[in-house]
Scaffold this motif. Structure first.
Motif, PDB file in Angstrom:
ATOM      1  N   MET A   1     -23.799 -47.760 -36.120  1.00 14.63           N
ATOM      2  CA  MET A   1     -23.402 -46.373 -35.898  1.00 14.63           C
ATOM      3  C   MET A   1     -22.299 -46.358 -34.852  1.00 14.63           C
ATOM      4  O   MET A   1     -22.431 -46.969 -33.807  1.00 14.63           O
ATOM      5  CB  MET A   1     -24.644 -45.607 -35.421  1.00 14.63           C
ATOM      6  CG  MET A   1     -24.500 -44.124 -35.437  1.00 14.63           C
ATOM      7  SD  MET A   1     -24.720 -43.437 -37.075  1.00 14.63           S
ATOM      8  CE  MET A   1     -23.155 -42.686 -37.317  1.00 14.63           C
ATOM      9  N   ASP A  26     -19.157 -42.179 -40.938  1.00 18.52           N
ATOM     10  CA  ASP A  26     -20.510 -41.974 -41.482  1.00 18.52           C
ATOM     11  C   ASP A  26     -21.424 -41.107 -40.614  1.00 18.52           C
ATOM     12  O   ASP A  26     -22.643 -41.167 -40.758  1.00 18.52           O
ATOM     13  CB  ASP A  26     -21.207 -43.322 -41.748  1.00 18.52           C
ATOM     14  CG  ASP A  26     -20.495 -44.121 -42.826  1.00 18.52           C
ATOM     15  OD1 ASP A  26     -19.887 -43.487 -43.726  1.00 18.52           O
ATOM     16  OD2 ASP A  26     -20.534 -45.359 -42.769  1.00 18.52           O
ATOM     17  N   ALA A  27     -20.865 -40.300 -39.735  1.00 21.25           N
ATOM     18  CA  ALA A  27     -21.705 -39.427 -38.901  1.00 21.25           C
ATOM     19  C   ALA A  27     -22.215 -38.247 -39.724  1.00 21.25           C
ATOM     20  O   ALA A  27     -21.459 -37.615 -40.460  1.00 21.25           O
ATOM     21  CB  ALA A  27     -20.932 -38.926 -37.700  1.00 21.25           C
ATOM     22  N   HIS A  28     -23.490 -37.953 -39.586  1.00 17.41           N
ATOM     23  CA  HIS A  28     -24.096 -36.779 -40.216  1.00 17.41           C
ATOM     24  C   HIS A  28     -23.938 -35.571 -39.285  1.00 17.41           C
ATOM     25  O   HIS A  28     -23.634 -34.471 -39.714  1.00 17.41           O
ATOM     26  CB  HIS A  28     -25.578 -37.053 -40.493  1.00 17.41           C
ATOM     27  CG  HIS A  28     -26.306 -35.890 -41.082  1.00 17.41           C
ATOM     28  ND1 HIS A  28     -26.944 -34.953 -40.300  1.00 17.41           N
ATOM     29  CD2 HIS A  28     -26.488 -35.512 -42.368  1.00 17.41           C
ATOM     30  CE1 HIS A  28     -27.497 -34.047 -41.090  1.00 17.41           C
ATOM     31  NE2 HIS A  28     -27.236 -34.353 -42.342  1.00 17.41           N
ATOM     32  N   SER A  70     -23.273 -39.950 -32.067  1.00 15.46           N
ATOM     33  CA  SER A  70     -23.330 -39.554 -33.470  1.00 15.46           C
ATOM     34  C   SER A  70     -24.660 -39.996 -34.068  1.00 15.46           C
ATOM     35  O   SER A  70     -25.274 -40.961 -33.605  1.00 15.46           O
ATOM     36  CB  SER A  70     -22.164 -40.157 -34.253  1.00 15.46           C
ATOM     37  OG  SER A  70     -22.175 -41.567 -34.156  1.00 15.46           O
ATOM     38  N   CYS A  72     -26.585 -40.681 -37.969  1.00 17.34           N
ATOM     39  CA  CYS A  72     -26.209 -40.900 -39.373  1.00 17.34           C
ATOM     40  C   CYS A  72     -27.200 -40.287 -40.348  1.00 17.34           C
ATOM     41  O   CYS A  72     -27.082 -40.478 -41.553  1.00 17.34           O
ATOM     42  CB  CYS A  72     -26.015 -42.380 -39.661  1.00 17.34           C
ATOM     43  SG  CYS A  72     -27.502 -43.360 -39.558  1.00 17.34           S
ATOM     44  N   SER A  73     -28.178 -39.528 -39.842  1.00 12.72           N
ATOM     45  CA  SER A  73     -29.121 -38.843 -40.725  1.00 12.72           C
ATOM     46  C   SER A  73     -29.533 -37.530 -40.082  1.00 12.72           C
ATOM     47  O   SER A  73     -29.174 -37.253 -38.947  1.00 12.72           O
ATOM     48  CB  SER A  73     -30.348 -39.723 -40.987  1.00 12.72           C
ATOM     49  OG  SER A  73     -31.026 -39.968 -39.773  1.00 12.72           O
ATOM     50  N   SER A  78     -31.580 -42.642 -36.069  1.00  9.74           N
ATOM     51  CA  SER A  78     -30.504 -43.627 -36.079  1.00  9.74           C
ATOM     52  C   SER A  78     -29.276 -43.003 -35.443  1.00  9.74           C
ATOM     53  O   SER A  78     -28.543 -42.247 -36.084  1.00  9.74           O
ATOM     54  CB  SER A  78     -30.204 -44.071 -37.508  1.00  9.74           C
ATOM     55  OG  SER A  78     -29.178 -45.030 -37.511  1.00  9.74           O
ATOM     56  N   SER A  80     -25.922 -43.460 -32.408  1.00 10.93           N
ATOM     57  CA  SER A  80     -25.051 -44.372 -31.670  1.00 10.93           C
ATOM     58  C   SER A  80     -25.445 -44.358 -30.193  1.00 10.93           C
ATOM     59  O   SER A  80     -26.247 -43.527 -29.755  1.00 10.93           O
ATOM     60  CB  SER A  80     -23.593 -43.940 -31.815  1.00 10.93           C
ATOM     61  OG  SER A  80     -23.347 -42.745 -31.091  1.00 10.93           O
TER      62      SER A  80
END
Length: 95
Positions: A1, A26-28, A70, A72-73, A78, A80
């Protein structure tokens, strides 16, 4: 991440400021934490889906520290690492 980069503060006023950053791959969504410099208590602002945020209800003539990460979900399982600490100072009222 990936940790967001390109962080800066703008539109500094007496009681508000805008914080902006570059998109992380890929950041959500993003989470920000902010505190008055010297304070041990972070204020969390979670689930931000844009690349900037205007924070209101700040105190004038105060230096604030802020960091961003950031996710990712949709949860925060998850994420950074927190970014390096950035600072800005709100304006001082005219006397």
């Amino acid at each position: 991440m990936n940790t967001p980069t390109g962080m800066y503060a703008s539109n500094l006023q007496l009681t508000k400021a805008s914080m902006t950053w570059s998109a992380a791959l890929d950041a959500h969504h993003y989470d920000i934490r902010i505190r008055a410099q010297g304070s041990n208590t972070w204020i969390a602002i979670n689930n931000i889906y844009t690349l900037s945020l205007q924070k209101t209800q700040l105190t004038s003539s105060t230096t604030y520290e802020w960091e961003i990460r950031s996710a990712c979900s949709s949860g925060s399982s998850s994420v950074s690492a927190w970014s390096s600490t950035q600072t800005f100072t709100t304006l001082t009222p005219c006397t």
